[in-house]
Design a protein around this motif. Sequence first.
Motif, short mmCIF file in Angstrom:
data_model
loop_
_atom_site.label_atom_id
_atom_site.label_comp_id
_atom_site.label_asym_id
_atom_site.label_seq_id
_atom_site.Cartn_x
_atom_site.Cartn_y
_atom_site.Cartn_z
N TYR A 38 0.81 -1.22 0.00
CA TYR A 38 0.00 0.00 0.00
C TYR A 38 0.84 1.27 0.00
CZ TYR A 38 -3.69 -3.29 1.32
OH TYR A 38 -4.55 -4.34 1.37
N LEU A 63 -6.39 -1.47 -10.54
CA LEU A 63 -7.71 -2.11 -10.55
C LEU A 63 -7.59 -3.59 -10.92
CD1 LEU A 63 -9.76 0.76 -12.20
CD2 LEU A 63 -9.87 0.01 -9.81
N TYR A 64 -6.68 -3.91 -11.81
CA TYR A 64 -6.46 -5.32 -12.17
C TYR A 64 -5.93 -6.10 -10.97
CZ TYR A 64 -4.92 -9.55 -14.46
OH TYR A 64 -4.75 -10.86 -14.79
N CYS A 66 -6.73 -5.75 -8.03
CA CYS A 66 -7.87 -6.06 -7.16
C CYS A 66 -8.57 -7.35 -7.57
CB CYS A 66 -8.88 -4.91 -7.18
SG CYS A 66 -8.26 -3.41 -6.42
N THR A 67 -8.39 -7.79 -8.82
CA THR A 67 -9.04 -9.04 -9.24
C THR A 67 -8.37 -10.25 -8.60
OG1 THR A 67 -7.67 -9.30 -11.25
CG2 THR A 67 -9.75 -8.05 -11.45
N PRO A 70 -8.45 -9.29 -3.76
CA PRO A 70 -9.68 -8.56 -3.45
C PRO A 70 -9.59 -7.67 -2.21
CG PRO A 70 -10.16 -10.86 -3.90
CD PRO A 70 -8.67 -10.72 -3.86
N SER A 71 -8.75 -8.04 -1.27
CA SER A 71 -8.64 -7.24 -0.05
C SER A 71 -8.02 -5.87 -0.31
CB SER A 71 -7.81 -7.98 1.01
OG SER A 71 -6.50 -8.21 0.53
N GLU A 73 -9.03 -3.83 -2.68
CA GLU A 73 -9.98 -2.98 -3.37
C GLU A 73 -10.22 -1.64 -2.66
OE1 GLU A 73 -14.60 -3.36 -4.40
OE2 GLU A 73 -13.33 -4.92 -5.30
N TYR A 74 -10.47 -1.68 -1.36
CA TYR A 74 -10.73 -0.45 -0.61
C TYR A 74 -9.55 0.51 -0.72
CZ TYR A 74 -11.20 2.83 3.22
OH TYR A 74 -11.25 3.98 3.95
N VAL A 76 -7.03 0.56 -2.92
CA VAL A 76 -6.79 0.99 -4.30
C VAL A 76 -7.78 2.07 -4.70
CG1 VAL A 76 -7.00 0.24 -6.71
CG2 VAL A 76 -5.60 -1.08 -5.12
N LEU A 77 -9.06 1.85 -4.42
CA LEU A 77 -10.06 2.86 -4.77
C LEU A 77 -9.80 4.15 -4.00
CD1 LEU A 77 -13.29 0.69 -5.02
CD2 LEU A 77 -11.96 1.71 -6.89
#
Length: 152
Positions: A38, A63-64, A66-67, A70-71, A73-74, A76-77
């Motif tokens: 991070y 974003l890729y 995150c596929t 998945p953890s 995602e928050y 990255v966004l």
Amino acid sequence: PKTSPEITDDIIESRKTILHQTVQSILAIVPTGLSQLYPIIEKNYPHKRYDLTTHTEFANNLLYMCTYIPSMEYHVLNIIISNCIEMDVDIVIEDSGQVQLKSNDYDDFDESIDIEKQADNNQRPSTLNEPLQVIPKEVIELSEKLDAIIML
């Protein structure tokens, strides 16, 4: 003299695949490495002066990620949206309708851009009585970056 081979889209895609496979492998071996990822991503997010392709490719790769993580995602966004907000805040529309950039992080740009000197033939007045509003090139570029990232 030896010339370097041309970098094609196939080569770029191949490198991206290898990069993402490497990240997946490292995190499979060292799951705690995610906590180190991070700050690295945040620190290396492209500065708003970087070109459109750099911004969209960086965000697209995040974003890729995150596929397969998945953890993330928050986080990255959060990073993408925070950087978009920073770019958006730099676009100033004054009460007079004049558009300019805040110059805090733009060493190459003058604080008050003289719109009259930056004519762009593509800009049209919204009514016949309204004077031509010319938007500085830097503002248009920043807006295009924001639009492109939002469209991802």
